[in-house]
Design a protein around this motif. Structure first.
Motif, PDB file in Angstrom:
ATOM      1  N   HIS A  97       0.823  -1.226   0.000  1.00 17.45           N
ATOM      2  CA  HIS A  97       0.000   0.000   0.000  1.00 17.45           C
ATOM      3  C   HIS A  97       0.854   1.274   0.000  1.00 17.45           C
ATOM      4  CE1 HIS A  97      -3.159  -2.900   0.661  1.00 17.45           C
ATOM      5  NE2 HIS A  97      -2.346  -3.447   1.531  1.00 17.45           N
ATOM      6  N   GLU A 143      -5.977  -7.538  -0.872  1.00 14.07           N
ATOM      7  CA  GLU A 143      -4.744  -6.888  -1.318  1.00 14.07           C
ATOM      8  C   GLU A 143      -4.833  -6.416  -2.770  1.00 14.07           C
ATOM      9  OE1 GLU A 143      -3.097  -6.134   0.969  1.00 14.07           O
ATOM     10  OE2 GLU A 143      -2.768  -7.717   2.454  1.00 14.07           O
ATOM     11  N   GLU A 196      -2.181   0.123   7.874  1.00 14.53           N
ATOM     12  CA  GLU A 196      -1.312  -0.946   7.389  1.00 14.53           C
ATOM     13  C   GLU A 196      -0.094  -0.377   6.675  1.00 14.53           C
ATOM     14  OE1 GLU A 196      -3.200  -3.656   4.642  1.00 14.53           O
ATOM     15  OE2 GLU A 196      -1.328  -4.690   4.188  1.00 14.53           O
ATOM     16  N   HIS A 237       2.800  -7.171   4.043  1.00 15.95           N
ATOM     17  CA  HIS A 237       1.438  -6.694   4.310  1.00 15.95           C
ATOM     18  C   HIS A 237       0.989  -7.060   5.716  1.00 15.95           C
ATOM     19  CE1 HIS A 237       0.042  -5.512   0.210  1.00 15.95           C
ATOM     20  NE2 HIS A 237       1.124  -6.202  -0.116  1.00 15.95           N
ATOM     21  N   CYS A 238      -0.113  -6.391   6.149  1.00 17.45           N
ATOM     22  CA  CYS A 238      -0.786  -6.798   7.376  1.00 17.45           C
ATOM     23  C   CYS A 238      -2.148  -7.355   6.999  1.00 17.45           C
ATOM     24  CB  CYS A 238      -1.011  -5.614   8.312  1.00 17.45           C
ATOM     25  SG  CYS A 238       0.520  -4.847   8.857  1.00 17.45           S
TER      26      CYS A 238
HETATM   27 ZN   LIG Z   1      -2.114  -5.246   2.383  1.00 17.15          ZN
END
Ligand SMILES: [Zn+2]
Length: 499
Positions: free
Chosen positions: A277, A379, A293, A347-348
């Motif tokens: 992101h 995502e 995130e 990523h989270c």
């Molecule tokens: Zn993500």
């Protein structure tokens, strides 16, 4: 009393009739027609059936040359020719071979029942059962399960599409290479019109495709013009066609490169880190306290980058190193242009259930099934905000997907090894639950021409994990686990190359 006598008489007649009926082979056309019985005889311990009688009942008898005992007949629009005392026969002028000779008996030419079923399968009635359970064979004309083959040459590979009208599963198929010149692809339970399918090509990587009908499978012997780098196949969920992708490059390796410099090309000297992101457009998942995130992924990425640079001495390339928006399609491009040897996207996770927690690490799924797209949905979602949405729709359509994923599929094994290493380190160092290694259709993993993984380092939607993710020490531990996994992977990978 009289009735019983009558009954016994009928019974006796029936018993007498059985041996007579046993000397037939029965066939029935689909669509409820009555079974018809073809004369048969016992010969050399097997049942032989009359070709003349069969064609009289189900086809059309043409001429019978009584001098040479040649039988010409048509069946399902095809011309068959059998010869007495010969193991050769013709279908539409093409020669075929039987394991035994055709014999001349009381009712014309005879052939072993089992052999004739094979002849029928080969051409007119591909679906005829080889073992009739209710006493007769069922003839259903024209139902070949494989209908055609088409080939498409692409810039970085070749797509072979095998047209079918049956829903084969991937387990029905098998593909293997015979040296650098041959490729074999077999489909269990498939049938095809042999005359129609034989193809040779004057250009491209495929020289010739020769179908061979074996006992219970259809095999394609594919002769290649050049060595290919990799291959894969899948079943198109819409058309049921079987799609085989062959990956190859038309450019030959420059011979000027010595062996060492070729090996050096594969050393893991550049690692691409992709912080998930970024920018106003894509904050990623948002925690219950407003944690974003994109901030956590950037911080962990920087920590990881520093470790890799200082401890492994490799070059680190970030797809973003500040809070900016980078479209998904551009991230693999950055990786490839930088000559990256590994791609790690960070990523989270987030879930509607606040109880979900733990880490999971993904590699690209070789199939763009609904399920694998759904797993990656969160995502991939950012594409809705991008200007070039069409680009992605195309990428995720089954045919384009396999083309787009071809480059990545070569590195699948390595990607899996790396993903496993990451989850193992997480499991032993973070004190959280590892949800394991998984496959999904992440857009960001489609493009990199290198082993590539996407790791979800924890659930931002889970209070406990969120409070961990907000701690510097915990994020450092995540980065350190990732560094250890990459370091192990690099060591093993390079040892294999050097050997
Ligand atoms: Zn993500």
């Amino acid at each position: 009393m009289l009735n019983i006598k009558k009954y016994l008489l009928v019974l006796m007649l029936c018993c007498l009739a059985i041996p007579a009926f046993a000397q037939v082979v029965s066939f029935r056309l689909t669509g409820g027609a009555e079974a018809q019985h073809v004369f048969a005889s016992e010969l050399y311990g097997a049942k032989w059936m009359s070709l003349n009688h069969f064609f009289k009942l189900f086809g059309e008898i043409g001429e019978i040359d009584t001098r040479t005992w040649t039988l010409t007949a048509t069946l399902s629009g095809k011309e068959y020719k059998f010869y007495a005392n010969s193991a050769f026969y013709q279908i539409n002028g093409k020669w075929h071979h039987l394991p035994t000779t055709v014999e001349r008996l009381s009712y014309g030419l005879y052939i072993p029942e089992a052999e004739f079923i094979r002849v029928l399968k080969l051409d007119a009635f591909p679906d005829v059962l080889s073992d009739p359970s209710d006493g007769h064979y069922i003839l259903s004309p024209g139902a070949f399960s494989v209908t055609d083959i088409s080939i498409r040459e692409m810039k970085n590979g070749t797509i072979v599409r095998i047209g079918t009208n049956t829903a084969f599963r991937k387990e029905h198929c098998r593909v293997w290479q015979g040296g650098s010149q041959y490729l074999y692809f077999s489909i269990y339970g498939a049938t095809a019109d042999m005359n129609h399918l034989t193809r040779s090509y004057s250009e491209g990587v495929i020289r010739e495709i020769v179908p061979v009908m074996a006992k219970d499978m259809l095999q394609f012997n594919v002769k290649l013009r050049m060595k290919i780098d990799g291959m894969d196949y899948y079943i198109d969920p819409e058309t049921q066609d079987i799609i085989i992708s062959l990956r190859h490059s038309y450019q030959k390796e420059t011979t000027a490169l010595d062996e060492n410099s070729i090996k050096n090309r594969w050393l893991i000297d550049t690692i691409v880190i992709d912080p998930g992101h970024g920018g106003k457009k894509s904050p990623g998942a948002i925690g219950p306290d407003g944690t974003l995130e994109k901030d956590i992924t950037l911080d962990v990425s920087r920590r990881l980058g520093k470790l890799l640079e200082s401890k492994l001495g490799v070059k680190v390339v970030y797809t973003r190193d500040k809070d900016i928006f980078v479209p998904l399609w551009q991230r693999p491009k950055i990786a490839n242009e930088a000559g990256g040897k590994l791609f790690v996207s960070i990523h989270c996770n987030s879930s509607e259930s606040s109880r979900a927690y733990g880490t999971e690490t993904f590699l690209l799924s070789p199939k763009s099934t609904e399920q694998s797209i759904a797993i990656a949905a969160a995502e991939n979602k950012v594409i809705e905000l991008e200007d070039d949405k069409e680009r992605y729709e195309k990428m995720l359509s089954p045919e384009q997907y396999i083309l787009s994923t071809m480059a990545q599929s070569v590195y699948m094994k390595e990607s899996e090894v790396l993903a496993q290493a990451v989850e193992t380190k997480f499991g032993s160092r973070l004190g959280t639950h590892t949800r394991g290694v998984k496959q999904a259709s992440f857009i960001v993993l489609i493009g990199p021409a290198m082993p590539a993984i996407l790791t979800e380092i924890g659930f931002i939607s889970n209070w406990k994990e969120l409070s961990n993710l907000k701690k510097d020490s915990y994020r450092q531990e995540i980065a350190y686990s990732l560094y250890l996994a990459i370091s192990d992977f690099k060591e093993n990978y390079e040892r294999e190359i050097k050997e």
